[in-house]
Design an enzyme around this catalytic site. Sequence first.
Site, mmCIF file in Angstrom:
data_model
loop_
_atom_site.group_PDB
_atom_site.id
_atom_site.type_symbol
_atom_site.label_atom_id
_atom_site.label_comp_id
_atom_site.label_asym_id
_atom_site.label_seq_id
_atom_site.Cartn_x
_atom_site.Cartn_y
_atom_site.Cartn_z
ATOM 1 C CB CYS A 119 87.618 58.347 45.913
ATOM 2 S SG CYS A 119 88.460 59.221 44.583
ATOM 3 C CB SER A 123 87.738 53.953 42.531
ATOM 4 O OG SER A 123 88.836 53.727 41.666
ATOM 5 C CB CYS A 124 91.403 57.456 46.002
ATOM 6 S SG CYS A 124 92.002 58.382 44.574
#
Lengths: 214, 87
Positions: A119, A123-124
């Site tokens: 990501c 911070s997916c």
Amino acid sequence: MSHDHDHTEDHAHVHRYPPRPDQDDTLTYYRAMEAAVRELLIDKGVLTAEDVRRQVENMDGRNAGLGAKMVARAWIDSAYKQRMLANGSEAAEEIGLDVGPLKLVVVENTPTVHNVIVCTLCSCYPRMLLGLPPDWYKSRNYRSRVVREPRAVLAEFGTVIPDDVLIRVHDSTADMRYLVAPRRPQGTENWGEAELARLVTRDSMIGVALADPA
Amino acid sequence: MVREAYPIGHVRTPYYIRGKHGVIERLCGAFPNPEELAYARSGQPAQPLYRVRFLQRDVWPDYAGQPLDVVEVEIYQHWLEAEEHAR
């Protein structure tokens, strides 16, 4: 240092060290904001402290074993694999994995394609199936480099992708979350699902590693 | 092509992909617009979201990997402009 020293003297010695401070004892801007919002939500009765604690416990309890179960099922059941690749969220629910509102896309490694997820914006991460992301996944180094020099970054993880295998980087910029289905290791033809799942590591589902060998 | 624009706000289109040419990999569905959601507005009407595939060598002029390596990025429809020729 000898182990037959005077124990009393050693005990006194230990107590001369100052206690080690907590790592989160600095009240930064965002920590203050988190505490303020959380306390306001509790004061206004929107949430209870118990709700917050339960959710933290729930997330801390999730780990890569959940994603591994899904990959191992796909390895032994090709019809399931097709459903998983068509709709990851439904396939997770089908085997009893709660993914909430997560929109899951499972991408499959093949002899000619290697997938890796990142990501770049934040911070997916498929937390519902892998637990909390490792610190390096959230680092600027990984996020900025894996998207423009994936082969070099993977090599630093010990994963050298042959030149005739193309690399597909997935940047989770919006509403989808990704899980890599690594290739099934050779020599596991007669293995059961639980045994296979032990080979499916967290890093192999991010795409920075292969599944463990048999 | 991805629009090459630099508005201020909560934009989910990474800088590195703006102005680049790609092909649609799949339609993901329609989702409330994050550029509106970020300011506590409804995000309606929902925006179609696509996964778009780009050749790495089209994204990074000095790309050092293999010529067929790709990067796939989720992009909302209002950030995409149709082109005549598929690449």
